[in-house]
Design an enzyme around this catalytic site. Sequence first.
Site, PDB file in Angstrom:
ATOM      1  N   TYR A 129      21.858  53.550  58.880  1.00 45.41           N
ATOM      2  CA  TYR A 129      23.152  53.097  58.364  1.00 45.41           C
ATOM      3  C   TYR A 129      24.222  54.066  58.837  1.00 45.41           C
ATOM      4  CZ  TYR A 129      26.858  51.891  55.015  1.00 45.41           C
ATOM      5  OH  TYR A 129      28.055  51.522  54.429  1.00 45.41           O
ATOM      6  N   ASP A 166      24.580  61.230  63.804  1.00 49.53           N
ATOM      7  CA  ASP A 166      25.240  60.973  62.520  1.00 49.53           C
ATOM      8  C   ASP A 166      24.573  61.862  61.470  1.00 49.53           C
ATOM      9  OD1 ASP A 166      26.312  60.100  60.179  1.00 49.53           O
ATOM     10  OD2 ASP A 166      25.958  57.960  60.531  1.00 49.53           O
ATOM     11  N   LYS A 194      29.898  63.517  53.120  1.00 48.19           N
ATOM     12  CA  LYS A 194      29.152  63.912  51.919  1.00 48.19           C
ATOM     13  C   LYS A 194      29.340  65.385  51.547  1.00 48.19           C
ATOM     14  CE  LYS A 194      26.119  59.984  52.413  1.00 48.19           C
ATOM     15  NZ  LYS A 194      26.055  58.983  51.381  1.00 48.19           N
TER      16      LYS A 194
HETATM   17  N1  PMP Z   1      26.472  57.631  57.946  1.00 45.73           N
HETATM   18  C1  PMP Z   1      25.416  57.903  57.187  1.00 45.73           C
HETATM   19  C2  PMP Z   1      24.193  58.509  57.807  1.00 45.73           C
HETATM   20  C3  PMP Z   1      25.457  57.639  55.816  1.00 45.73           C
HETATM   21  O1  PMP Z   1      24.384  57.919  55.056  1.00 45.73           O
HETATM   22  C4  PMP Z   1      26.622  57.086  55.251  1.00 45.73           C
HETATM   23  C5  PMP Z   1      26.741  56.790  53.767  1.00 45.73           C
HETATM   24  N2  PMP Z   1      25.592  56.709  53.048  1.00 45.73           N
HETATM   25  C6  PMP Z   1      27.701  56.812  56.098  1.00 45.73           C
HETATM   26  C7  PMP Z   1      27.595  57.103  57.434  1.00 45.73           C
HETATM   27  C8  PMP Z   1      28.960  56.235  55.554  1.00 45.73           C
HETATM   28  O2  PMP Z   1      29.621  57.168  54.774  1.00 45.73           O
HETATM   29  P1  PMP Z   1      30.669  56.697  53.645  1.00 45.73           P
HETATM   30  O3  PMP Z   1      29.895  56.010  52.580  1.00 45.73           O
HETATM   31  O4  PMP Z   1      31.293  57.985  53.220  1.00 45.73           O
HETATM   32  O5  PMP Z   1      31.654  55.801  54.325  1.00 45.73           O
END
Ligand code: PMP
Length: 418
Positions: A128, A223, A251
Amino acid sequence: MPGGVSSPVRAFRAVGGVPPVIASARGAELRDADGRVYIDLVGSFGPLILGHAHPTVVEAVARTARDGLTFGATCALEVELAERVLQRFPFAERVRFVSSGTEAVMSAVRLARGATGRSRIVKFEGCYHGHSDGLLVKAGSGLATFGTPTSAGVPPAIAELTHVLPLDDDQAVEALFARHGPEIAAVLIEPMPANAGLLLQRPEFLRRLRELTRRHGSLLILDEVISGFRVARGGMTEVLGIEPDLVTLGKILGGGMPAAAYLGRAELMERLAPNGPVYQAGTLSGNPVAMAAGIATLDLLETPGTYERLEELGARLQRGLERGLARAKVAGSVPRMGSVLWLVLQSGPAPRAWHQVDPAGAERYAPLFGELLRRGVWLAPSAFEVAFLSLAHTEALVDRVAAACEEALSAPHGVPAH
Ligand code: PMP
């Protein structure tokens, strides 16, 4: 609020029951509006590596807020956080702050396309990367299959530019590059895939992605929205010892406030506006209060022994959960990296790719989730979310979670043995 939530992963649809409304939280515990207390293993889905409302972070936020909530101009705290980020990710020379992981990845992909002049991107099934249109795509199994949208509202013309490959499959990546190499702007991966359970990858697979992208003039985007600062100071980039082209963070970077970032070499990052042709902007980007929370969090993580402690707690919970599964005679395993764990309710080795994950795990998870909630243990309301420990968790809390899990697994409504 559709579904009663501001983000769908918070709903209880998959597990049943009525989600408690949270009133407050401290350390490793959440308190709901009825005064019930839960040991929290969600940690707001990743940011809370120090636990809830760490006094130093809260104080930094309060102090900063008194001096203004947002300026619409560069603030000193942005510079301070930028220095800390670049120190921990030495491959990078520039960082751009944004407010969410979604924005960070979406912008990194735009930059990759702008820099390479290519349009196609590659992602992996089960990873994701936020909810921007081109990344809400999951493909069928064919290796060069064009993506099909998994969300309504994503135009096929956009989805077609995203190739989705299985994780842990060198051959699929090689075949795709053989066919489309010169058109691929970037390969995007969670180096510790933690959004479809925890699908731990072989380091050789990740190194192979580096080799192939380099050979074909494509960029490698790691990511690290979850893994950044979580598995090591410098995230998986440090753990793997590979040099990506771009890294995305979120995060933990904001310490519980909205902050995220993408970073890379100057030559790439200087293609961003105002210096270059790739546009990206944000009213609240680099927000001083979020920067203050991030700085306080990263500084606290510098305490010697931090990552050893997280490893120790993680290993203890892993052992406890494995013991619970064995005693309750329930097939399962507990893949883990440091303070990130996944309770897999299927037999055989822990999966490394999404197609190896048994969807029936969700049915086994729902009753377990309910039993644990009743026992004051707060897990994510989905079988495919990981659990996060924090420095606020103690051995005693971890042991209580393991004991509750063993009880719940053995309960009459618990998970059927199979
Ligand atoms: N990349 C990864 C690996 C994530 O785990 C997440 C959120 N769980 C995101 C991007 C998106 O981040 P946000 O919810 O802050 O938009």
